[in-house]
Scaffold this motif. Structure first.
Motif, short mmCIF file in Angstrom:
data_model
loop_
_atom_site.label_atom_id
_atom_site.label_comp_id
_atom_site.label_asym_id
_atom_site.label_seq_id
_atom_site.Cartn_x
_atom_site.Cartn_y
_atom_site.Cartn_z
N MET A 58 0.83 -1.21 0.00
CA MET A 58 0.00 0.00 0.00
C MET A 58 0.86 1.26 0.00
O MET A 58 0.56 2.23 -0.69
CB MET A 58 -0.94 0.00 1.22
N ARG A 59 1.93 1.22 0.79
CA ARG A 59 2.84 2.38 0.82
C ARG A 59 3.46 2.63 -0.55
O ARG A 59 3.54 3.76 -1.02
CB ARG A 59 3.96 2.13 1.83
N ALA A 60 3.89 1.53 -1.19
CA ALA A 60 4.52 1.65 -2.51
C ALA A 60 3.52 2.21 -3.53
O ALA A 60 3.90 3.00 -4.41
CB ALA A 60 5.05 0.29 -2.96
N GLN A 61 2.26 1.80 -3.39
CA GLN A 61 1.22 2.29 -4.31
C GLN A 61 0.82 3.73 -4.01
O GLN A 61 0.16 4.38 -4.81
CB GLN A 61 -0.07 1.47 -4.11
N LYS A 62 1.12 4.16 -2.78
CA LYS A 62 0.65 5.47 -2.26
C LYS A 62 -0.87 5.52 -2.20
O LYS A 62 -1.48 6.56 -2.41
CB LYS A 62 1.20 6.62 -3.11
N SER A 63 -1.46 4.38 -1.87
CA SER A 63 -2.90 4.36 -1.63
C SER A 63 -3.27 3.05 -0.94
O SER A 63 -2.61 2.03 -1.12
CB SER A 63 -3.70 4.50 -2.93
N GLY A 64 -4.33 3.12 -0.16
CA GLY A 64 -4.83 1.92 0.49
C GLY A 64 -5.79 2.29 1.60
O GLY A 64 -5.74 3.40 2.14
N SER A 65 -6.67 1.34 1.91
CA SER A 65 -7.61 1.55 3.00
C SER A 65 -7.65 0.28 3.85
O SER A 65 -7.90 -0.81 3.34
CB SER A 65 -9.01 1.86 2.46
N ILE A 66 -7.38 0.46 5.13
CA ILE A 66 -7.45 -0.66 6.09
C ILE A 66 -8.65 -0.42 6.99
O ILE A 66 -8.80 0.66 7.57
CB ILE A 66 -6.15 -0.76 6.91
N VAL A 67 -9.52 -1.41 7.06
CA VAL A 67 -10.76 -1.31 7.85
C VAL A 67 -10.70 -2.38 8.94
O VAL A 67 -10.58 -3.57 8.62
CB VAL A 67 -12.01 -1.52 6.97
N ASN A 68 -10.75 -1.96 10.18
CA ASN A 68 -10.60 -2.90 11.30
C ASN A 68 -11.91 -3.08 12.05
O ASN A 68 -12.57 -2.09 12.41
CB ASN A 68 -9.53 -2.38 12.27
N MET A 69 -12.28 -4.33 12.32
CA MET A 69 -13.52 -4.61 13.02
C MET A 69 -13.26 -4.56 14.52
O MET A 69 -12.66 -5.47 15.10
CB MET A 69 -14.03 -5.99 12.59
N SER A 70 -13.70 -3.48 15.14
CA SER A 70 -13.67 -3.40 16.60
C SER A 70 -15.04 -3.80 17.11
O SER A 70 -15.69 -4.70 16.54
CB SER A 70 -13.28 -1.98 17.02
N SER A 71 -15.56 -3.15 18.12
CA SER A 71 -16.87 -3.51 18.67
C SER A 71 -17.34 -2.42 19.62
O SER A 71 -16.52 -1.74 20.25
CB SER A 71 -16.76 -4.83 19.45
N VAL A 72 -18.66 -2.29 19.74
CA VAL A 72 -19.22 -1.40 20.77
C VAL A 72 -18.72 -1.82 22.15
O VAL A 72 -18.61 -1.00 23.06
CB VAL A 72 -20.76 -1.41 20.70
#
Ligand code: NAD
Length: 251
Positions: free
Chosen positions: A129-143
């Protein structure tokens, strides 16, 4: 409008048929993404990928608590598609224990999947992602992380999911200069197999009484939030917590 046309997404823990990961994979595929499904069992991961609309998706076995597995999955994705646009760290387990009943094995199991797994899988995709200079990381937390449990998971689950929030925010800060975003989703009570058959009628009534919208969430309610955070619609959002809880925690 398709929000993820041409995008490559890895989703962990997405073989559970009624789960949040599978619903997210389904919605991503409907929006034009090619999805790599990582889960513990190879046949289950492959079956889940085969069930998605469109072509090119694949399932791969891997345990998010094992760094070599995470690197292998990221590399297989890069070998197949040459890039990784989105990672959804969804794999998680829970246990309904009280504080004094938590033993070392419980702590290790629950904390490792949510927190170590999120760290290892993110580490595996960040270089690309860094090399591409783009990316989205979505993490599942919780209430459970925000309100101190109260639905199903024990204190070790709340702690692991709170750790996911801290990790998300720290990653967001560190990765932002490379245009890699990291955000967290905090689902409330969503009807999936993680709690299926494990709540008594009394427990269920108590949970529903605490939800202003008066119903459990559906997996697609969470998938929609993951789609937003994965896509360019959320292009200036990083380090955020997105609540999906029917009003059960308003803060
Ligand atoms: P689920 O049990 O239906 O699915 C979890 C999936 O993760 C399963 O397919 C399982 O095989 C996989 N998995 C478990 N350990 C793994 C590992 N070490 N490596 C790879 N895969 C692994 O659960 P769900 O309800 O869909 O939950 C998905 C995520 O959402 C979890 O992180 C959970 O904690 C979180 N969450 C769920 C709810 C809810 O009410 N359902 C609420 C808040 C947060």
């Amino acid at each position: 409008m398709k929000l993820l046309e041409g995008q490559i997404a890895i989703i962990t823990g997405a073989a559970s048929p009624r789960g949040l990961g599978k619903a997210t994979a389904q919605m991503f595929a409907e929006h034009g993404a090619t999805v790599v499904i990582m889960d513990l069992n190879k046949a289950d991961a492959e079956a889940s990928a085969a069930d998605l609309p469109g072509t090119g998706h694949f399932g791969i076995n891997g345990n998010v608590t094992n760094k070599d597995d995470c690197i292998r999955v990221a590399q297989a994705t890069l070998d197949a598609f040459g890039k990784i646009d989105v990672l959804v760290n969804n794999a998680g387990i829970t246990q309904p224990l009280k504080i004094l009943d938590i033993e070392a094995g419980h702590y290790d199991a629950v904390t490792d999947v949510s927190l170590r797994g999120t760290l290892y899988m993110s580490q595996a995709v960040i270089p690309a992602m860094r090399a591409q200079k783009s990316g989205s990381i979505v993490n599942m937390s919780s209430v459970s992380a925000q309100r101190g449990g109260g639905i199903f998971g024990g204190p070790h689950y709340s702690a692991a999911k709170a750790g996911v929030l801290g990790l998300t925010k720290a990653m967001a800060r560190e990765l932002a200069p490379d245009n890699v975003r990291a955000n967290a989703i905090c689902p409330g009570f969503i009807a999936t197999d993680i709690t299926a058959g494990k709540l008594t009628d009394d427990m269920l009534k108590q949970v529903l009484d605490g939800i202003p919208m008066g119903r459990a969430g559906e997996a697609k309610d969470v998938a929609g939030c993951a789609l937003f955070l994965a896509s360019g619609l959320s292009g200036y959002c990083t380090g955020t917590e997105l609540d999906v809880n029917g009003g059960s925690l308003i803060h």
